[in-house]
Design a protein around this motif. Structure first.
Motif, PDB file in Angstrom:
ATOM      1  N   GLU A 236      48.378  14.032  -0.714  1.00  0.00           N
ATOM      2  CA  GLU A 236      47.800  15.321  -0.336  1.00  0.00           C
ATOM      3  C   GLU A 236      46.453  15.522  -1.017  1.00  0.00           C
ATOM      4  O   GLU A 236      46.354  15.531  -2.239  1.00  0.00           O
ATOM      5  CB  GLU A 236      48.746  16.455  -0.734  1.00  0.00           C
ATOM      6  N   MET A 237      45.422  15.658  -0.217  1.00  0.00           N
ATOM      7  CA  MET A 237      44.100  15.905  -0.788  1.00  0.00           C
ATOM      8  C   MET A 237      44.107  17.256  -1.490  1.00  0.00           C
ATOM      9  O   MET A 237      44.475  18.265  -0.886  1.00  0.00           O
ATOM     10  CB  MET A 237      43.035  15.872   0.310  1.00  0.00           C
ATOM     11  N   PRO A 238      43.673  17.287  -2.747  1.00  0.00           N
ATOM     12  CA  PRO A 238      43.823  18.513  -3.553  1.00  0.00           C
ATOM     13  C   PRO A 238      42.696  19.514  -3.336  1.00  0.00           C
ATOM     14  O   PRO A 238      41.972  19.887  -4.259  1.00  0.00           O
ATOM     15  CB  PRO A 238      43.823  17.970  -4.980  1.00  0.00           C
ATOM     16  N   TRP A 239      42.554  19.981  -2.109  1.00  0.00           N
ATOM     17  CA  TRP A 239      41.555  21.006  -1.852  1.00  0.00           C
ATOM     18  C   TRP A 239      41.955  22.301  -2.557  1.00  0.00           C
ATOM     19  O   TRP A 239      43.122  22.525  -2.853  1.00  0.00           O
ATOM     20  CB  TRP A 239      41.429  21.255  -0.352  1.00  0.00           C
ATOM     21  N   ASN A 240      40.968  23.141  -2.781  1.00  0.00           N
ATOM     22  CA  ASN A 240      41.312  24.424  -3.373  1.00  0.00           C
ATOM     23  C   ASN A 240      42.015  25.291  -2.336  1.00  0.00           C
ATOM     24  O   ASN A 240      42.079  24.954  -1.158  1.00  0.00           O
ATOM     25  CB  ASN A 240      40.063  25.128  -3.928  1.00  0.00           C
ATOM     26  N   ALA A 241      42.559  26.392  -2.792  1.00  0.00           N
ATOM     27  CA  ALA A 241      43.365  27.242  -1.911  1.00  0.00           C
ATOM     28  C   ALA A 241      42.954  28.688  -2.132  1.00  0.00           C
ATOM     29  O   ALA A 241      43.442  29.344  -3.042  1.00  0.00           O
ATOM     30  CB  ALA A 241      44.857  27.054  -2.213  1.00  0.00           C
ATOM     31  N   PRO A 242      42.058  29.217  -1.316  1.00  0.00           N
ATOM     32  CA  PRO A 242      41.608  30.596  -1.500  1.00  0.00           C
ATOM     33  C   PRO A 242      42.678  31.592  -1.087  1.00  0.00           C
ATOM     34  O   PRO A 242      43.651  31.248  -0.404  1.00  0.00           O
ATOM     35  CB  PRO A 242      40.396  30.691  -0.559  1.00  0.00           C
ATOM     36  N   GLN A 243      42.508  32.832  -1.509  1.00  0.00           N
ATOM     37  CA  GLN A 243      43.447  33.863  -1.095  1.00  0.00           C
ATOM     38  C   GLN A 243      43.363  34.075   0.413  1.00  0.00           C
ATOM     39  O   GLN A 243      42.297  34.025   1.012  1.00  0.00           O
ATOM     40  CB  GLN A 243      43.157  35.192  -1.793  1.00  0.00           C
ATOM     41  N   MET A 244      44.528  34.308   1.014  1.00  0.00           N
ATOM     42  CA  MET A 244      44.605  34.567   2.448  1.00  0.00           C
ATOM     43  C   MET A 244      45.334  35.892   2.642  1.00  0.00           C
ATOM     44  O   MET A 244      46.325  36.169   1.969  1.00  0.00           O
ATOM     45  CB  MET A 244      45.348  33.434   3.152  1.00  0.00           C
ATOM     46  N   LYS A 245      44.832  36.669   3.558  1.00  0.00           N
ATOM     47  CA  LYS A 245      45.421  37.991   3.788  1.00  0.00           C
ATOM     48  C   LYS A 245      45.300  38.346   5.254  1.00  0.00           C
ATOM     49  O   LYS A 245      44.286  38.057   5.894  1.00  0.00           O
ATOM     50  CB  LYS A 245      44.703  39.035   2.927  1.00  0.00           C
ATOM     51  N   ILE A 246      46.338  38.960   5.794  1.00  0.00           N
ATOM     52  CA  ILE A 246      46.307  39.421   7.176  1.00  0.00           C
ATOM     53  C   ILE A 246      47.017  40.769   7.255  1.00  0.00           C
ATOM     54  O   ILE A 246      48.054  40.977   6.617  1.00  0.00           O
ATOM     55  CB  ILE A 246      46.947  38.385   8.138  1.00  0.00           C
ATOM     56  N   LYS A 247      46.421  41.675   7.993  1.00  0.00           N
ATOM     57  CA  LYS A 247      46.968  43.019   8.149  1.00  0.00           C
ATOM     58  C   LYS A 247      46.967  43.366   9.638  1.00  0.00           C
ATOM     59  O   LYS A 247      46.004  43.093  10.347  1.00  0.00           O
ATOM     60  CB  LYS A 247      46.115  44.029   7.377  1.00  0.00           C
ATOM     61  N   GLY A 248      48.076  43.946  10.104  1.00  0.00           N
ATOM     62  CA  GLY A 248      48.137  44.282  11.520  1.00  0.00           C
ATOM     63  C   GLY A 248      49.283  45.208  11.843  1.00  0.00           C
ATOM     64  O   GLY A 248      49.999  45.694  10.968  1.00  0.00           O
TER      65      GLY A 248
END
Length: 892
Positions: A236-248
Motif C-alpha cells: 500500500e502506497m503510504p499517501w497522506n490521508a486528509p480529513q473528509m467530511k460530507i453533510k446532506g
C-alpha cells in the motif's frame, strides 16, 4: 630512524628498530577486478616479553590466562613521528621470548554493520510537505520551499507506464492503447514518487546518526539522478490521508412534487419474523441532497446522472489509505406528515411516527445494500444469548442510552449508526434493550472492537476481527453488575441519542437524533455509505396490495479524520473491552496518519535491505563507500581516486636503476562487459528487438530473436592477449521509453514503460489488461526532462506531471547506459584500461616515511614517464631495505 609502535594507546617495548622487522605491503589497483582498492598490512613482527608488553597483552604469556589470542584494534605505527599505519595488531603466537603477530588496517565499518537486516522502507523518516495535486505540481515544476530543499526536489512524480493507461468506464471496450486522451483517469497510485538517489542516501545515513560526504555527493550528474518506484503490487502506497467530511439530507417523500424515493430495497416476503423493511443507500438514490463536502484529495466523488434510469446522486466515499480513523457521525430523523398513494397502487406514504423502527448506519463496501435485518438487536447474532433462554438475569445489555456494540457475526459491514423507534409488536422484542425504556427506545451503535463471540464456532464462526473503539461504561445485567464492553477513551464523549416529541419548541413533528465518536480501522479502498432502514406496513389500495412507507427525512453529517498508522494504538482486548494493563487511549493523541506531509522512506522498496540497495547502487556507478570516522562515511567516485596531478610526485629517476626494473603481466582481461538486469519479456526490451528468427526456407519469420534486444549493456575491449572477460551486471534495469500520443495538446509523450509485453498485444482485452500493474519490476534510473499539464487527474483538477529521460545534458553529460560510447556510465565512472603493453613495471627503491604516508595520492616519475602506483611491497620504515613498487603507465 625512530620507530614507535602504540597498542592500546601505550608505547610498546622493542629491542631495536632493526629487530622489530617492520615491512609493509599496500595495494591500490587490480585491473583484473575492475576496481580500485586500498589494502594495507605488515609482515610478521615480534615484540619482546617485557613487563610493559606483558601488561599491554594482559599477561597472555602466562599459561593460566584465558582468551590469549585476540585482535588489538588500536595499533599505530610511527616513523620519525609520521603516522604510517593506523590499524590493528593480530596476535598469532606467544612464547617465553615474546609476542608474534601482524599489523594491518582493519576492514572499515560497512553499511551492513550499520543497517543489518533493515529494509529500505524501514530506514526511518523522510518527511516532505504534501498537499496532493498542489504538491505534485510543485515538485515537478520547481515550485517548492527552496530554503528547505537546497539540493533540489527530493522527489518528482513522473507519469510512468507501469501498466496500460487507466481509462474510465465511458471509454470503448478496446481503446487505443497508445493514446493519452480525456478518458484517462489518473489517481495518486498512478504517480508514485521517484526519489533523488543522493538525497535519499544522505537521509538514510542521517537517520542512523551518520554523516555522508564524498566526491560522489558533489557529482553533477549523480546529484540530479532519480530512481523509479518499486514494490509488490499488494504494497500500500503510504499517501497522506486528509480529513473528509460530507453533510446532506435525504427524504423519502416530497409532498410538493409527489416524488417518492425510487431506489429502495423492499423486503415484503415476511423477512425476519414477518418484518417488512425498506432499505435505501443514501449515497446512491433519488432524494439525497448534498450540502457540504470537505475533501482536498477527491476521495469523495459525486457522479453525474448518466441516464433517467440511474440514481440522481451517486457518491463514492473511498478511504485513501489503511489506518485508524476518527469517525464522527451526527444525524437526525424527522417525521413527516402527508398521505399519498401511487396511481399504479404499488406503494404509498403515511404520516411518519416513532411507533415503528428506524436505523441509520454507516457501512463499508455496500454499494447496493439489500439487507432486511435491523442490527440493533440484543440477542443472537449480535450477542451470545437467546431471548427466553436460561438464566436471563445473567444476560448482558448496554446501560440505558449507551452504545450497543454490533458483533461482526450480526453485520460484518457495519461501522456505526443509530436506532430509533418504539415498536411494540411482539416480534420486535429482540430489538429493544430492557434497560432503555425512556421516551422512544433508542441506541447509538458501533461495530465491536473485539473478536466475534462466534470466533470459536467452527461451523459458522466469524474469523476476521474489526478493530474499533467507542466510549462505553460497559454492559450490565439485571443485578447491575458491569462486566463487558467497558471502553475508556480520554477526551472522547459518550455516544448519545435524543428525542424531541411533536409540538416541542415549535416543531410540528417529532424528531430524534444522535451523535457518535468512534476510532475504527479502515482499509485502503473501503467505500463508505450511509444507509437508512425502516419498517414497511402492508395494506390495500383500490383492491391492490400496497407497501406503506412512514413519511420521514434524515439529516446527516459524517467526518472521517486520519488518526493512527497502527491498530496497535487500540487497547481493546479480544472481548471488546479496554485492557486495563495497557495505556489509556486518548482521543487527543497526536496523529501518526499524516494529513499535510508524506514519509518518502515508506515509498522505498519493502523487499530490499538497505545495505543491499547501497551496495547495488555503488556497483552500478562504480562508487566507493568507506567509513572515514566514527560517524562519517564517504561516497566517492572511484575514477576520481586515481591520482591525476603532480602535487605528490615521487621522482625515481635518480633513485632507482631503470636497468634493474622488471615487468610483470597485468593479466588485463580481453574485455569488460557491463550491463543491467533485463527481463526479456518487458515491453521496452521486446520492442527494441529488430532481428527475426530465420525459418527453414532461409527467410525471416515473425518470431523475434529474444536475445537480440537493446539491454543497455556494453563491451569494452582492451586488446589484451588474455582470454578472460570481466563481467558485471547491475541489479537495476535499463530504462526503455514508449511514444504516447497526447490528444490534449497534439504532442508526443515519451514515457518510461515498465510492463510485460503481454498487455500491449493486439486483441488483448483492455479492461482486463488495465488491471495489471508492474510496479514490482526492477528499479531504473532517470533524469527529469520537463513536465506537462493535464486535466485527467481524479476530480478533474489540473496537474503537472514530470517527464523523464535517460540523458543528462549539463556541464557534464551522462547517458544512463553502459555502451562503449561517449558520456555513458561506462566511460564516466569505470576505470577501463587499454592494453598499455599489458604489464606492470616493478622497480625497487627507498621511500621516506612522508612519501609512504601519502603514497595513495602520489604518482611516480621514472625514466621520463609518469606512472600510477598499483602496489607497494616490503616497505621498510627504517629505509635500510628497498621496497618494490608495482607501477602502471599513467592511466588517466
Amino acid at each position: 630512524m625512530n620507530i614507535e609502535l602504540y597498542i592500546k594507546n601505550r608505547l610498546c617495548d622493542i629491542d631495536s628498530p632493526e629487530s622489530l622487522g617492520i615491512r609493509l605491503k599496500r595495494q591500490f589497483i587490480n585491473p583484473a577486478e575492475l576496481s580500485v582498492k586500498d589494502a594495507q598490512k605488515s609482515y610478521e613482527i615480534t615484540l619482546p616479553a617485557t613487563p610493559a608488553n606483558n601488561e599491554i597483552f594482559s599477561y597472555a604469556n602466562v599459561e593460566e590466562t584465558q582468551g590469549k589470542f585476540r585482535v588489538y584494534e588500536d595499533a599505530r605505527l610511527y616513523a620519525d613521528g609520521i603516522l604510517i599505519l593506523d590499524g590493528k595488531f593480530r596476535l598469532s603466537e606467544i612464547s617465553g621470548e615474546g609476542y608474534k603477530g601482524n599489523l594491518g588496517v582493519p576492514a572499515p565499518l560497512t553499511v551492513k554493520d550499520i543497517f543489518g537486516e533493515t529494509m529500505m522502507n524501514q530506514a526511518g523518516k523522510w518527511m516532505i510537505p504534501f498537499k496532493g495535486v498542489e504538491s505534485i505540481t510543485g515538485y515537478n515544476t520547481g515550485v517548492y520551499n527552496k530554503s528547505k530543499f537546497k539540493d533540489g526536489a527530493p522527489c518528482i512524480f513522473p507519469l510512468v507506464l507501469y501498466g496500460l493507461l487507466p481509462k474510465n468506464s465511458n471509454t470503448e471496450k478496446n481503446p487505443d492503447k497508445e493514446l493519452f486522451d480525456s478518458n484517462v483517469f489518473l489517481n495518486n497510485n498512478d504517480l508514485p514518487p521517484s526519489v533523488n538517489c543522493l538525497q535519499m542516501l544522505e537521509r538514510i545515513f542521517a537517520n542512523a546518526n551518520y554523516k555522508l560526504a564524498g566526491t560522489a555527493m558533489n557529482d553533477e550528474c549523480l546529484r540530479k539522478l532519480y530512481v523509479s518506484y518499486k514494490n509488490l503490487y499488494e504494497y500500500e502506497m503510504p499517501w497522506n490521508a486528509p480529513q473528509m467530511k460530507i453533510k446532506g439530507k435525504w427524504y423519502n417523500y416530497d409532498a410538493d412534487t409527489k416524488w417518492i424515493e425510487a431506489f429502495l430495497f423492499e423486503n415484503l416476503e415476511g423477512g425476519q419474523n414477518n418484518l417488512n423493511t425498506a432499505t435505501v443507500n443514501l449515497f446512491s438514490c433519488n432524494r439525497t441532497e448534498i450540502e457540504e463536502v470537505v475533501d482536498d484529495e477527491h476521495n469523495i466523488e459525486i457522479a453525474e446522472k448518466p441516464s433517467m434510469y440511474d440514481p440522481d446522486i451517486k457518491i463514492k466515499f473511498k478511504v485513501p489509505r489503511s489506518g485508524l480513523y476518527k469517525v464522527e457521525f451526527d444525524a437526525s430523523i424527522i417525521m413527516g406528515n402527508g398521505y399519498f398513494r401511487h396511481s399504479d397502487a404499488w406503494y404509498g406514504i403515511n404520516g411518519g411516527n416513532f411507533d415503528r423502527k428506524y436505523e441509520l448506519k454507516l457501512v463499508r463496501n455496500c454499494a447496493d445494500y439489500t439487507t432486511s435485518r435491523f442490527d440493533n438487536t440484543f440477542y443472537k447474532d449480535n450477542i451470545n444469548q437467546v431471548r427466553g433462554g436460561e438464566n436471563p438475569e445473567k444476560f448482558l445489555f448496554p446501560q440505558g442510552g449507551n452504545v450497543n456494540f454490533i458483533d461482526p457475526k450480526q453485520n460484518p459491514k457495519f461501522i456505526c449508526g443509530f436506532s430509533w423507534g418504539n415498536d411494540t409488536r411482539t416480534y420486535m422484542a429482540d430489538y429493544y434493550n430492557p434497560f432503555n425504556v425512556a421516551d422512544i427506545r433508542a441506541n447509538p451503535m458501533a461495530i465491536s472492537g473485539g473478536r466475534s463471540w462466534s470466533y470459536y464456532d467452527k461451523e459458522a464462526g466469524t474469523e476476521e476481527r474489526y478493530y474499533s473503539a467507542v466510549k462505553s461504561p460497559g454492559y450490565r445485567n439485571a443485578a447491575g453488575e458491569v462486566s463487558s464492553f467497558k471502553v475508556d477513551i480520554a477526551n472522547a464523549p459518550y455516544p448519545e441519542t435524543y428525542y424531541i416529541p411533536a409540538n416541542t419548541d415549535g416543531n410540528p413533528t417529532a424528531k430524534a437524533g444522535g451523535r457518535i465518536s468512534q476510532i475504527v480501522w479502515l482499509d485502503s479502498g473501503d467505500e463508505l455509505s450511509v444507509v437508512s432502514m425502516s419498517c414497511l406496513d402492508l395494506s390495500k389500495y383500490d383492491g391492490h396490495p400496497i407497501a406503506i412507507w412512514p413519511n420521514h427525512h434524515v439529516n446527516f453529517e459524517l467526518a472521517v479524520t486520519p488518526f493512527q498508522q497502527s491498530r496497535q494504538w487500540l487497547t481493546i482486548d479480544d472481548n471488546g473491552s479496554s485492557n486495563p494493563e495497557k495505556p489509556l487511549m486518548d482521543w487527543n493523541d497526536t496523529t501518526t496518519l499524516l494529513e499535510n506531509e508524506i514519509n518518502l522512506i515508506k515509498f522505498l522498496p519493502a523487499e530490499i535491505k538497505v545495505n543491499d540497495w547501497i551496495d547495488n547502487f555503488c556497483k552500478a556507478f562504480n562508487l566507493n563507500l568507506i567509513n572515514t570516522g566514527k560517524k562519517n562515511f564517504e561516497l566517492n567516485v572511484k575514477v576520481n581516486e586515481i591520482p591525476k596531478n603532480l602535487n605528490n610526485l615521487i621522482d625515481l629517476d635518480r633513485r632507482a636503476n631503470v636497468k634493474l626494473c622488471r615487468n610483470e603481466s597485468l593479466r588485463l582481461p580481453s574485455a569488460y562487459e557491463l550491463g543491467f538486469t533485463v527481463n526479456n519479456s518487458e515491453k521496452g526490451y521486446y520492442d527494441s528487438i529488430d532481428e527475426y528468427v530465420i525459418g527453414e526456407d532461409g527467410k525471416p519469420t515473425d518470431e523475434k530473436v529474444i536475445t537480440a534486444g537493446d539491454s543497455g549493456g556494453g563491451k569494452y575491449r582492451t586488446n589484451s592477449i588474455e582470454t578472460s572477460v570481466v563481467q558485471q551486471t547491475s541489479n537495476f534495469s535499463y530504462n526503455w521509453f514508449k511514444k504516447i500520443r497526447n490528444a490534449e495538446n497534439n504532442s508526443i509523450l515519451e514515457l518510461p514503460v515498465i510492463t510485460e509485453q503481454e498487455i500491449w498485444e493486439h486483441g488483448a482485452d483492455y479492461s482486463e489488461m488495465s488491471r495489471k500493474r508492474y510496479i514490482n519490476l526492477s528499479q531504473r534510473f532517470w533524469f527529469q526532462s520537463g513536465y506537462f499539464t493535464t486535466n485527467t487527474f481524479k476530480g478533474d483538477k489540473q496537474i503537472s506531471l514530470a517527464t523523464v529521460t535517460e540523458r543528462y545534458e549539463g556541464i557534464k553529460r551522462l547517458a544512463l547506459h553502459y555502451r562503449n560510447e561517449p558520456d555513458s556510465i561506462m566511460r564516466n565512472y569505470f576505470l577501463l584500461m587499454v592494453n598499455n603493453n599489458n604489464s606492470y613495471t616493478i622497480v625497487n627503491c627507498h621511500l621516506t616515511p612522508e612519501e609512504y604516508a601519502e603514497i595513495n595520492k602520489s604518482m611516480v616519475k621514472l625514466n621520463g614517464d609518469l606512472y600510477n602506483i598499483a602496489e607497494v611491497d616490503g616497505y621498510d620504515p627504517l629505509g635500510k631495505e628497498e621496497c618494490a613498487l608495482k607501477l602502471i603507465r599513467r592511466i588517466v
